[in-house]
Enzyme design. Structure first.
Site, short mmCIF file in Angstrom:
data_model
loop_
_atom_site.label_atom_id
_atom_site.label_comp_id
_atom_site.label_asym_id
_atom_site.label_seq_id
_atom_site.Cartn_x
_atom_site.Cartn_y
_atom_site.Cartn_z
N LEU A 134 35.69 37.51 39.01
CA LEU A 134 36.71 38.57 38.93
C LEU A 134 36.39 39.64 39.98
CD1 LEU A 134 39.22 38.73 37.22
CD2 LEU A 134 38.02 40.14 35.59
N HIS A 135 36.52 39.27 41.25
CA HIS A 135 36.30 40.21 42.36
C HIS A 135 37.59 41.00 42.59
CE1 HIS A 135 38.59 37.74 45.25
NE2 HIS A 135 38.12 36.72 44.55
N ALA A 136 37.66 41.73 43.68
CA ALA A 136 38.73 42.70 43.90
C ALA A 136 40.16 42.18 43.68
CB ALA A 136 38.61 43.29 45.31
N ASP A 153 42.08 32.67 42.82
CA ASP A 153 41.72 32.56 44.23
C ASP A 153 42.50 31.45 44.93
OD1 ASP A 153 39.74 34.63 44.38
OD2 ASP A 153 38.43 33.31 43.21
#
Length: 89
Positions: free
Chosen positions: A14-16, A87
């Site tokens: 759960l990146h940017a 993604d």
């Protein structure tokens, strides 16, 4: 109180970008939701900084909790988001 458990699917966690999609969905709902990693601290799911601070990676088990009356549909939507590889989209 509504509660859901889900495994993080996105390859890079759960990146940017996926965190933004997730937190904006929570914020738009206007409902209070907390998110936590298994055995970890709980943060406001509408807070991008709070969510990113959890360091959520692919395969992590997450718990979503809300005490709002109409939270079931929102939590189901959030589970769908988190169990999708954001993604890849």
């Amino acid at each position: 109180m509504a509660e859901r458990t889900v495994e993080m699917a996105s390859k890079h966690g759960l990146h940017a970008r996926p965190a933004t999609i997730f937190t904006q969905t929570v914020a738009k709902s206007g409902l209070p939701v907390q998110i936590s990693k298994s055995g970890g601290k709980s943060v406001n799911a509408a807070s991008i900084l709070g969510v990113i601070s959890l360091g959520i990676e692919q395969g992590d088990t997450l718990t979503l909790v809300s005490d709002a009356e109409a939270a079931d549909a929102l939590l189901d939507e959030l589970v769908t988001l988190l169990s999708t590889d954001l993604d890849a989209e």
